[in-house]
Design an enzyme around this catalytic site. Structure first.
Site, PDB file in Angstrom:
ATOM      1  N   ALA A 192       0.885  -1.276   0.076  1.00 56.70           N
ATOM      2  CA  ALA A 192       0.113   0.363  -0.152  1.00 56.70           C
ATOM      3  C   ALA A 192       0.772   1.294   0.339  1.00 56.70           C
ATOM      4  CB  ALA A 192      -1.250  -0.436   0.668  1.00 56.70           C
ATOM      5  N   GLN A 248       0.113  -7.022  -3.380  1.00 56.81           N
ATOM      6  CA  GLN A 248      -0.679  -7.141  -2.933  1.00 56.81           C
ATOM      7  C   GLN A 248      -1.309  -5.401  -3.228  1.00 56.81           C
ATOM      8  OE1 GLN A 248       2.755  -6.680   0.477  1.00 56.81           O
ATOM      9  NE2 GLN A 248       1.410  -7.621   2.059  1.00 56.81           N
ATOM     10  N   VAL A 250      -4.758  -3.822  -5.059  1.00 57.90           N
ATOM     11  CA  VAL A 250      -5.834  -3.948  -5.940  1.00 57.90           C
ATOM     12  C   VAL A 250      -5.987  -2.630  -6.907  1.00 57.90           C
ATOM     13  CG1 VAL A 250      -6.987  -5.739  -4.553  1.00 57.90           C
ATOM     14  CG2 VAL A 250      -7.210  -3.344  -3.758  1.00 57.90           C
ATOM     15  N   ASP A 251      -5.289  -1.851  -6.839  1.00 53.44           N
ATOM     16  CA  ASP A 251      -5.470  -0.149  -6.945  1.00 53.44           C
ATOM     17  C   ASP A 251      -5.460  -0.237  -8.345  1.00 53.44           C
ATOM     18  OD1 ASP A 251      -3.001   0.097  -7.552  1.00 53.44           O
ATOM     19  OD2 ASP A 251      -2.902   0.941  -5.419  1.00 53.44           O
ATOM     20  N   HIS A 268      -3.513 -10.045  -4.535  1.00 51.03           N
ATOM     21  CA  HIS A 268      -5.161 -10.043  -3.519  1.00 51.03           C
ATOM     22  C   HIS A 268      -6.185  -9.430  -4.294  1.00 51.03           C
ATOM     23  CE1 HIS A 268      -2.426  -8.808   0.375  1.00 51.03           C
ATOM     24  NE2 HIS A 268      -2.803 -10.406  -0.484  1.00 51.03           N
ATOM     25  N   CYS A 319     -19.914 -11.025  -8.744  1.00 57.64           N
ATOM     26  CA  CYS A 319     -21.365 -10.914  -8.528  1.00 57.64           C
ATOM     27  C   CYS A 319     -20.989 -12.467  -7.807  1.00 57.64           C
ATOM     28  CB  CYS A 319     -22.615 -11.298  -9.461  1.00 57.64           C
ATOM     29  SG  CYS A 319     -23.740 -12.183  -8.625  1.00 57.64           S
ATOM     30  N   CYS A 372     -26.441  -7.637  -7.879  1.00 59.05           N
ATOM     31  CA  CYS A 372     -25.865  -7.941  -9.821  1.00 59.05           C
ATOM     32  C   CYS A 372     -27.261  -7.377 -10.501  1.00 59.05           C
ATOM     33  CB  CYS A 372     -25.435  -9.321  -9.520  1.00 59.05           C
ATOM     34  SG  CYS A 372     -25.114 -10.072 -11.332  1.00 59.05           S
ATOM     35  N   ASN A 379      10.076   1.367   2.464  1.00 57.66           N
ATOM     36  CA  ASN A 379       9.507   1.388   3.408  1.00 57.66           C
ATOM     37  C   ASN A 379       9.445   2.391   4.317  1.00 57.66           C
ATOM     38  OD1 ASN A 379       6.831   0.325   3.330  1.00 57.66           O
ATOM     39  ND2 ASN A 379       7.002  -0.108   5.710  1.00 57.66           N
ATOM     40  N   ILE A 415       8.566   6.543  -0.546  1.00 59.13           N
ATOM     41  CA  ILE A 415       8.730   5.890  -2.002  1.00 59.13           C
ATOM     42  C   ILE A 415       8.380   6.871  -3.387  1.00 59.13           C
ATOM     43  CG2 ILE A 415       7.736   4.254  -3.210  1.00 59.13           C
ATOM     44  CD1 ILE A 415       7.324   3.115  -0.759  1.00 59.13           C
TER      45      ILE A 415
END
Length: 251
Positions: free
Chosen positions: A18, A97, A99-100, A117, A125, A150, A216, A234
């Site tokens: 993240a 990791q 999901v963006d 992830h 659905c 859905c 990090n 970063i």
């Protein structure tokens, strides 16, 4: 110093968490100002058993996703630095990791990004398996639908992400483990390295002899085995690290 010829360049594996996306306006979860620290109850919004069982949890989850804005975020210099590395001909695989979808949005080919992830750019659905875009569902939320069902079968929709309580896709995980075992340099970027099995990729890489570099903001359980630990932001530090890699500093 001239760049290392492509034929001699090492395979680079980059595990991203993240922290690489915070400069794109997406909050992290476990950092000093992370979402879980500010609102511990928010973890229920991405826990499968709570999400499936409770309509109110789903309503709150859709509002969170609307407000976080991951579906509309833009890549930052950290994402673009990895694209620069790949476009220079360095063998690179990103094990994320996140999901963006920002690695792909920045320009990395889909085949070089392993989304451990899942992705928040799509929804799935739980009844019929139909997939759609997150942006379309968030438009429905903005129009007043609290828990959009859905449109094909009326069942519950969820983001196409791996929630707490769900297993990672074994195919994606197997491919990521193979990359970790084969790489010569392993970059751990913006991850607390506390979530398994993703964090276990570091163990695989180190056991196979890879050079580990941790980028990090806070300490990780793997700092003591890293060849180098970088604490700077970063977006500022990763472009410099990429320049060093392209100059041949890491073989």
């Amino acid at each position: 110093m001239s760049a290392t010829p492509a034929a001699r360049r090492p395979l680079i594996a980059a595990l991203t968490g993240a922290g690489i996306s915070t400069d794109s306006g997406i909050p992290d979860y476990r950092g000093p100002n992370g979402l879980w620290r500010r609102e511990p109850d928010a973890e229920k919004l991405v826990t499968y058993r709570y999400y499936v069982a409770d309509e109110e949890i789903r309503r709150r989850a859709w509002v969170m996703r609307r407000d976080v804005g991951a579906a509309f975020a833009e890549p930052n210099p950290g994402h673009r630095a990895l694209v620069e590395l790949e476009r220079a001909g360095v063998p690179l695989r990103v094990l994320t990791q996140n999901v963006d979808g920002l690695h792909q949005k920045a320009g990395l080919p889909d085949r070089k990004v392993f989304e451990l992830h899942g992705t928040a750019q799509q929804v799935v659905c739980l009844g019929c398996g139909e997939r759609g875009t997150m942006a379309a569902v968030l438009e429905r939320v903005a129009a007043g639908e609290g828990d959009p069902p859905c449109r094909e079968c009326g069942a519950v929709l969820k983001p196409a992400t791996v929630m707490f309580g769900e297993l990672l896709d074994p195919v994606v995980l197997d491919k990521a483990q193979a990359v970790a075992a084969a790489c010569q340099v392993f970059l751990a970027i913006g991850s607390t390295l506390q979530v398994h099995p993703a964090a276990g990729l570091v163990d695989i890489a180190v056991a196979a002899g890879a050079r580990l570099i941790v980028v990090n903001a806070t300490e990780t359980p793997y700092d003591h085995v890293a060849e180098e630990v970088i604490r700077e932001p970063i977006s500022a530090s990763l472009p410099g690290l990429v320049r060093r890699i392209l100059a041949g500093e890491f073989g």
